[in-house]
Design a protein around this motif. Structure first.
Motif, PDB file in Angstrom:
ATOM      1  N   LEU A   1     -18.915  28.931  13.296  1.00 50.26           N
ATOM      2  CA  LEU A   1     -17.669  28.272  12.893  1.00 50.26           C
ATOM      3  C   LEU A   1     -17.832  27.543  11.562  1.00 50.26           C
ATOM      4  O   LEU A   1     -16.941  27.591  10.705  1.00 50.26           O
ATOM      5  CB  LEU A   1     -17.206  27.299  13.976  1.00 50.26           C
ATOM      6  N   LEU A   2     -18.951  26.852  11.377  1.00 49.56           N
ATOM      7  CA  LEU A   2     -19.183  26.146  10.115  1.00 49.56           C
ATOM      8  C   LEU A   2     -19.182  27.108   8.931  1.00 49.56           C
ATOM      9  O   LEU A   2     -18.639  26.802   7.873  1.00 49.56           O
ATOM     10  CB  LEU A   2     -20.495  25.370  10.158  1.00 49.56           C
TER      11      LEU A   2
ATOM     12  N   ALA B   1     -14.854  24.946   3.224  1.00 52.57           N
ATOM     13  CA  ALA B   1     -14.156  23.830   2.594  1.00 52.57           C
ATOM     14  C   ALA B   1     -14.037  22.612   3.520  1.00 52.57           C
ATOM     15  O   ALA B   1     -13.360  21.648   3.192  1.00 52.57           O
ATOM     16  CB  ALA B   1     -12.765  24.276   2.138  1.00 52.57           C
ATOM     17  N   LEU B   2     -14.731  22.652   4.650  1.00 50.19           N
ATOM     18  CA  LEU B   2     -14.706  21.556   5.609  1.00 50.19           C
ATOM     19  C   LEU B   2     -15.154  20.256   4.943  1.00 50.19           C
ATOM     20  O   LEU B   2     -16.169  20.223   4.257  1.00 50.19           O
ATOM     21  CB  LEU B   2     -15.642  21.891   6.779  1.00 50.19           C
TER      22      LEU B   2
ATOM     23  N   THR C   1     -20.312  22.802   0.785  1.00 49.72           N
ATOM     24  CA  THR C   1     -20.193  22.131  -0.507  1.00 49.72           C
ATOM     25  C   THR C   1     -19.106  21.069  -0.562  1.00 49.72           C
ATOM     26  O   THR C   1     -19.038  20.326  -1.536  1.00 49.72           O
ATOM     27  CB  THR C   1     -19.931  23.167  -1.613  1.00 49.72           C
ATOM     28  N   LYS C   2     -18.274  20.986   0.449  1.00 47.71           N
ATOM     29  CA  LYS C   2     -17.201  19.977   0.450  1.00 47.71           C
ATOM     30  C   LYS C   2     -17.377  18.922   1.543  1.00 47.71           C
ATOM     31  O   LYS C   2     -16.625  17.965   1.605  1.00 47.71           O
ATOM     32  CB  LYS C   2     -15.856  20.667   0.648  1.00 47.71           C
TER      33      LYS C   2
ATOM     34  N   LEU D   1     -27.908  17.736   6.737  1.00 47.19           N
ATOM     35  CA  LEU D   1     -28.322  16.963   5.565  1.00 47.19           C
ATOM     36  C   LEU D   1     -28.743  17.872   4.407  1.00 47.19           C
ATOM     37  O   LEU D   1     -28.408  17.617   3.249  1.00 47.19           O
ATOM     38  CB  LEU D   1     -29.465  16.013   5.925  1.00 47.19           C
ATOM     39  N   SER D   2     -29.446  18.941   4.709  1.00 44.13           N
ATOM     40  CA  SER D   2     -29.948  19.805   3.639  1.00 44.13           C
ATOM     41  C   SER D   2     -28.915  20.791   3.106  1.00 44.13           C
ATOM     42  O   SER D   2     -29.079  21.321   2.016  1.00 44.13           O
ATOM     43  CB  SER D   2     -31.189  20.569   4.116  1.00 44.13           C
ATOM     44  N   SER D   3     -27.842  21.027   3.855  1.00 44.29           N
ATOM     45  CA  SER D   3     -26.855  22.018   3.408  1.00 44.29           C
ATOM     46  C   SER D   3     -25.557  21.389   2.906  1.00 44.29           C
ATOM     47  O   SER D   3     -24.597  22.098   2.615  1.00 44.29           O
ATOM     48  CB  SER D   3     -26.543  23.001   4.534  1.00 44.29           C
ATOM     49  N   SER D   4     -25.512  20.077   2.788  1.00 52.00           N
ATOM     50  CA  SER D   4     -24.292  19.374   2.378  1.00 52.00           C
ATOM     51  C   SER D   4     -24.568  18.531   1.138  1.00 52.00           C
ATOM     52  O   SER D   4     -24.836  17.330   1.238  1.00 52.00           O
ATOM     53  CB  SER D   4     -23.794  18.490   3.526  1.00 52.00           C
TER      54      SER D   4
END
Length: 105
Positions: A15-16, A21-22, A53-54, A77-80
């Motif tokens: 889902l993520l 754009a979440l 990225t959002k 934490l590592s992907s945002s």
């Protein structure tokens, strides 16, 4: 979300990936009596396919510190890259003690 169920974790990450754009994410840990035992690869080690990225705010409640929960937190934490705030709240004392009592029987 049940951190004790590999299918729940994989579904959540599917889902993520579908919502790049979440901006805000709230996860409530679903309490089950058994924890995942051993190493389970959820694909969390390769976050390049799922950069959020959002994503600016994450709230995770009801965690008890099992490895899968910590892996998900590490992944988020590592992907945002623009994450401003992450709130992590543990399970209440009553929830933890009920789970420990159940494991003793």
């Amino acid at each position: 979300m049940s951190f004790n169920d590999a299918n729940d974790i994989l579904t959540t990450f599917c889902l993520l990936r579908s919502f790049p754009a979440l901006q805000e994410l709230e996860i409530r840990a679903n309490k089950k009596d058994q924890a995942v035992v051993g190493d389970v690869n959820y694909g969390l080690d390769n976050n390049q396919n799922c950069l959020l990225t959002k994503l600016r705010l994450v709230k995770i409640t009801g965690i008890s510190g099992v490895g899968a929960e910590l892996d998900v937190i590490r992944f988020l934490l590592s992907s945002s890259p623009v994450l401003k705030k992450m709130i992590v709240a543990p399970a209440t004392v009553n929830e933890c003690s009920r789970r420990l009592i159940w494991k003793c029987f």
